[in-house]
Design an enzyme around this catalytic site. Structure first.
Site, PDB file in Angstrom:
ATOM      1  N   ASP A  47     -32.411  94.850  50.548  1.00 37.06           N
ATOM      2  CA  ASP A  47     -32.117  94.411  49.170  1.00 37.06           C
ATOM      3  C   ASP A  47     -30.611  94.325  48.957  1.00 37.06           C
ATOM      4  O   ASP A  47     -30.097  93.341  48.411  1.00 37.06           O
ATOM      5  CB  ASP A  47     -32.668  95.415  48.134  1.00 37.06           C
ATOM      6  CG  ASP A  47     -34.176  95.489  48.097  1.00 37.06           C
ATOM      7  OD1 ASP A  47     -34.755  96.062  49.031  1.00 37.06           O
ATOM      8  OD2 ASP A  47     -34.761  94.969  47.140  1.00 37.06           O
ATOM      9  N   GLU A  70     -30.173  92.011  40.646  1.00 33.39           N
ATOM     10  CA  GLU A  70     -30.990  93.198  40.419  1.00 33.39           C
ATOM     11  C   GLU A  70     -30.274  94.481  40.817  1.00 33.39           C
ATOM     12  O   GLU A  70     -30.484  95.526  40.217  1.00 33.39           O
ATOM     13  CB  GLU A  70     -32.325  93.100  41.183  1.00 33.39           C
ATOM     14  CG  GLU A  70     -33.236  94.245  40.773  1.00 33.39           C
ATOM     15  CD  GLU A  70     -34.642  94.151  41.317  1.00 33.39           C
ATOM     16  OE1 GLU A  70     -34.885  93.353  42.238  1.00 33.39           O
ATOM     17  OE2 GLU A  70     -35.489  94.916  40.828  1.00 33.39           O
ATOM     18  N   ASP A 124     -32.512  87.725  42.560  1.00 37.41           N
ATOM     19  CA  ASP A 124     -33.324  88.847  43.028  1.00 37.41           C
ATOM     20  C   ASP A 124     -33.208  88.846  44.546  1.00 37.41           C
ATOM     21  O   ASP A 124     -33.751  87.970  45.224  1.00 37.41           O
ATOM     22  CB  ASP A 124     -34.782  88.709  42.584  1.00 37.41           C
ATOM     23  CG  ASP A 124     -35.512  90.038  42.724  1.00 37.41           C
ATOM     24  OD1 ASP A 124     -35.033  90.889  43.506  1.00 37.41           O
ATOM     25  OD2 ASP A 124     -36.542  90.236  42.067  1.00 37.41           O
ATOM     26  N   ILE A 126     -34.348  90.771  46.885  1.00 33.54           N
ATOM     27  CA  ILE A 126     -35.707  90.828  47.443  1.00 33.54           C
ATOM     28  C   ILE A 126     -36.650  91.011  46.265  1.00 33.54           C
ATOM     29  O   ILE A 126     -36.700  92.082  45.657  1.00 33.54           O
ATOM     30  CB  ILE A 126     -35.920  91.982  48.437  1.00 33.54           C
ATOM     31  CG1 ILE A 126     -35.090  91.769  49.690  1.00 33.54           C
ATOM     32  CG2 ILE A 126     -37.407  92.072  48.820  1.00 33.54           C
ATOM     33  CD1 ILE A 126     -35.398  92.753  50.811  1.00 33.54           C
ATOM     34  N   ASP A 127     -37.355  89.953  45.952  1.00 32.10           N
ATOM     35  CA  ASP A 127     -38.370  90.048  44.912  1.00 32.10           C
ATOM     36  C   ASP A 127     -39.667  90.420  45.611  1.00 32.10           C
ATOM     37  O   ASP A 127     -40.011  89.839  46.644  1.00 32.10           O
ATOM     38  CB  ASP A 127     -38.503  88.693  44.214  1.00 32.10           C
ATOM     39  CG  ASP A 127     -39.523  88.732  43.092  1.00 32.10           C
ATOM     40  OD1 ASP A 127     -39.612  89.764  42.404  1.00 32.10           O
ATOM     41  OD2 ASP A 127     -40.220  87.712  42.904  1.00 32.10           O
ATOM     42  N   THR A 129     -40.359  93.845  46.465  1.00 31.19           N
ATOM     43  CA  THR A 129     -39.957  94.858  47.462  1.00 31.19           C
ATOM     44  C   THR A 129     -41.174  95.613  48.001  1.00 31.19           C
ATOM     45  O   THR A 129     -41.205  95.992  49.167  1.00 31.19           O
ATOM     46  CB  THR A 129     -38.959  95.859  46.839  1.00 31.19           C
ATOM     47  OG1 THR A 129     -37.932  95.111  46.208  1.00 31.19           O
ATOM     48  CG2 THR A 129     -38.330  96.741  47.885  1.00 31.19           C
ATOM     49  N   HIS A 219     -47.987  95.639  37.631  1.00 28.94           N
ATOM     50  CA  HIS A 219     -47.062  94.571  37.236  1.00 28.94           C
ATOM     51  C   HIS A 219     -47.762  93.485  36.417  1.00 28.94           C
ATOM     52  O   HIS A 219     -47.115  92.716  35.725  1.00 28.94           O
ATOM     53  CB  HIS A 219     -46.434  93.913  38.476  1.00 28.94           C
ATOM     54  CG  HIS A 219     -45.538  94.831  39.238  1.00 28.94           C
ATOM     55  ND1 HIS A 219     -45.010  94.508  40.471  1.00 28.94           N
ATOM     56  CD2 HIS A 219     -45.071  96.077  38.953  1.00 28.94           C
ATOM     57  CE1 HIS A 219     -44.258  95.510  40.911  1.00 28.94           C
ATOM     58  NE2 HIS A 219     -44.290  96.475  40.007  1.00 28.94           N
ATOM     59  N   SER A 243     -44.420  88.815  44.643  1.00 22.23           N
ATOM     60  CA  SER A 243     -43.154  88.073  44.473  1.00 22.23           C
ATOM     61  C   SER A 243     -43.323  86.700  43.837  1.00 22.23           C
ATOM     62  O   SER A 243     -44.417  86.278  43.471  1.00 22.23           O
ATOM     63  CB  SER A 243     -42.425  87.929  45.809  1.00 22.23           C
ATOM     64  OG  SER A 243     -42.947  86.852  46.565  1.00 22.23           O
ATOM     65  N   LYS A 246     -45.705  83.364  44.126  1.00 23.64           N
ATOM     66  CA  LYS A 246     -46.751  82.864  43.217  1.00 23.64           C
ATOM     67  C   LYS A 246     -46.309  81.554  42.551  1.00 23.64           C
ATOM     68  O   LYS A 246     -47.106  80.648  42.359  1.00 23.64           O
ATOM     69  CB  LYS A 246     -47.091  83.923  42.159  1.00 23.64           C
ATOM     70  CG  LYS A 246     -47.813  85.136  42.739  1.00 23.64           C
ATOM     71  CD  LYS A 246     -48.201  86.132  41.658  1.00 23.64           C
ATOM     72  CE  LYS A 246     -47.108  87.081  41.255  1.00 23.64           C
ATOM     73  NZ  LYS A 246     -46.619  87.996  42.302  1.00 23.64           N
ATOM     74  N   ARG A 260     -49.229  86.306  34.605  1.00 26.78           N
ATOM     75  CA  ARG A 260     -48.497  87.580  34.622  1.00 26.78           C
ATOM     76  C   ARG A 260     -48.708  88.221  33.257  1.00 26.78           C
ATOM     77  O   ARG A 260     -48.110  87.803  32.257  1.00 26.78           O
ATOM     78  CB  ARG A 260     -47.013  87.326  34.895  1.00 26.78           C
ATOM     79  CG  ARG A 260     -46.246  88.597  35.180  1.00 26.78           C
ATOM     80  CD  ARG A 260     -44.856  88.311  35.689  1.00 26.78           C
ATOM     81  NE  ARG A 260     -44.264  89.515  36.228  1.00 26.78           N
ATOM     82  CZ  ARG A 260     -44.394  89.914  37.481  1.00 26.78           C
ATOM     83  NH1 ARG A 260     -45.071  89.201  38.336  1.00 26.78           N
ATOM     84  NH2 ARG A 260     -43.845  91.033  37.893  1.00 26.78           N
ATOM     85  N   ASP A 273     -36.698  87.781  38.106  1.00 26.20           N
ATOM     86  CA  ASP A 273     -38.081  87.716  38.603  1.00 26.20           C
ATOM     87  C   ASP A 273     -38.727  86.363  38.301  1.00 26.20           C
ATOM     88  O   ASP A 273     -39.895  86.157  38.657  1.00 26.20           O
ATOM     89  CB  ASP A 273     -38.940  88.820  37.974  1.00 26.20           C
ATOM     90  CG  ASP A 273     -38.663  90.180  38.596  1.00 26.20           C
ATOM     91  OD1 ASP A 273     -38.249  90.227  39.761  1.00 26.20           O
ATOM     92  OD2 ASP A 273     -38.860  91.193  37.897  1.00 26.20           O
TER      93      ASP A 273
END
Ligand code: AMP
Ligand code: MG
Length: 332
Positions: A47, A70, A124, A126-127, A129, A219, A243, A246, A260, A273
């Site tokens: 990250d 982030e 981000d 690493i979206d 993680t 989430h 992540s 999608k 979401r 995100d």
């Protein structure tokens, strides 16, 4: 015709490619050296290395630009972060980036902008993680926002099958979108690939739709999405993937809907995100709003402060999905 290669797009693609290389290297060698951040989400060497390398490139190419990212380097600068910082630094050196560990921290902190500006990037590094730690899907997401509008978005998805019909085939996708120029993707590893234009599905009726959602029920509420699917007459099982992959799934037609759905009232979605993924879907012909049908607003600093959750569709039955979501709002 491919999208016009503006300096911003060229820089963002190159930065995300480099970050994808470092993330892939760390993931292969993992030992998930996960640090617990204050919010308890796992964060890895990758990250930070990803954020450092992307901010380094943006600093070189656009010295005036700041980044709402982030991560921040506060903990790395403290003595207890030293061993971790050493590993991040080593990853940068391994990529041929000659630098000091102080420079690494400075690059990371370039991405620590909190407030809205008329022009800024959001990142981000690493979206997903948690997907990364499971050696599953994750994404590197970078977007440029000017006057509150996303104008460039790039997603690096190192583990995503290039062809969704061949899940065991080649992996690694680099996707991008530029306002009014469409959405595109190439395999991450190909030497001189021809970009493929992304288009959402033509599925016209909600019952025939396929939807995707988070792997993590913390989430996005799986119970709620189940009720919505049944109201819409959707019988196909959702597919769950970590992540902003999608968003890419909807943009390239692997799914018709991405839901979401908030798991608690007080959570505010983070701009990093969403920004990279939102423009991919919109430029591929799809539609993105929050659960109330309101367009996402990227002009409130780090969060989508005036939005709640997100509904992403191919645009053919968006209002129907918004209505179905509204008809099942859980009691507090
Ligand atoms: P996903 O891979 O779609 O499950 O999303 C990963 C992202 O979810 C992380 O980058 C977090 O910023 C974000 N996240 C963390 N907690 C929540 C929450 N309670 N609701 C929605 N998103 C969250
Ligand atoms: Mg994220």
């Amino acid at each position: 015709m491919n999208s016009i290669e503006t300096p911003e797009l060229i820089s963002a693609l190159s930065a995300v490619r480099q970050a994808a290389t470092v993330c892939g290297a760390v993931q292969k060698s993992m030992n998930p050296a996960a640090l617990e951040k204050k919010d308890k989400s796992p964060v890895t060497v990758a990250d930070f290395a990803s954020q450092a390398l992307i901010c380094r490139q943006l600093e070189r190419d656009f010295p005036q630009d700041r980044v709402i990212g982030e991560e921040g380097a506060d903990e790395l600068r403290m003595s207890q972060g030293a061993a971790f910082l050493k590993q991040i630094h080593e990853q940068c050196i391994a990529l041929g980036v000659q630098c000091s560990s102080d420079e690494v921290c400075d690059w990371i902190d370039r991405g620590n902008l909190q407030e809205y500006q008329p022009r800024f990037w959001t990142l981000d590094p690493i979206d997903g993680t948690k997907g990364f730690l499971r050696k599953d899907q994750y994404a590197i997401s970078l977007a440029l926002i000017v006057d509150g509008k996303i104008v460039v978005g790039v997603l690096g998805c190192p583990n995503l099958p290039v062809d969704s019909d061949e899940p065991d085939g080649a992996r690694g996708v680099l996707a991008w979108a530029v306002t009014d120029q469409g959405s595109w993707m190439v395999p991450l590893d190909a030497a001189d690939p021809t970009p493929v234009k992304l288009e959402v599905t033509e599925t016209a009726e909600a019952p025939a739709a396929r939807f995707c959602e988070s792997v993590e029920s913390g989430h996005s509420s799986h119970d709620w999405s189940g009720q919505i699917a049944s109201t819409l007459g959707i019988s196909r099982e959702p597919f769950r993937i970590d992540s902003q992959c999608k968003y890419l799934a909807v943009a390239r037609g692997d799914a018709d809907i991405y839901l979401r759905l908030p798991t608690r009232k007080d959570y505010q979605e983070k701009i990093w995100d969403h920004a990279g993924g939102v423009i991919l879907v919109e430029e591929a012909g799809g539609c993105v709003t929050d659960i109330h049908g309101v367009a996402p607003e990227f002009s409130h600093g780090q969060t989508l402060a005036v939005n709640e959750g997100m509904i992403v569709t191919n645009g053919r039955f968006h209002q129907q999905v918004v209505d179905a979501v509204g008809s099942h709002v859980p009691a507090d």
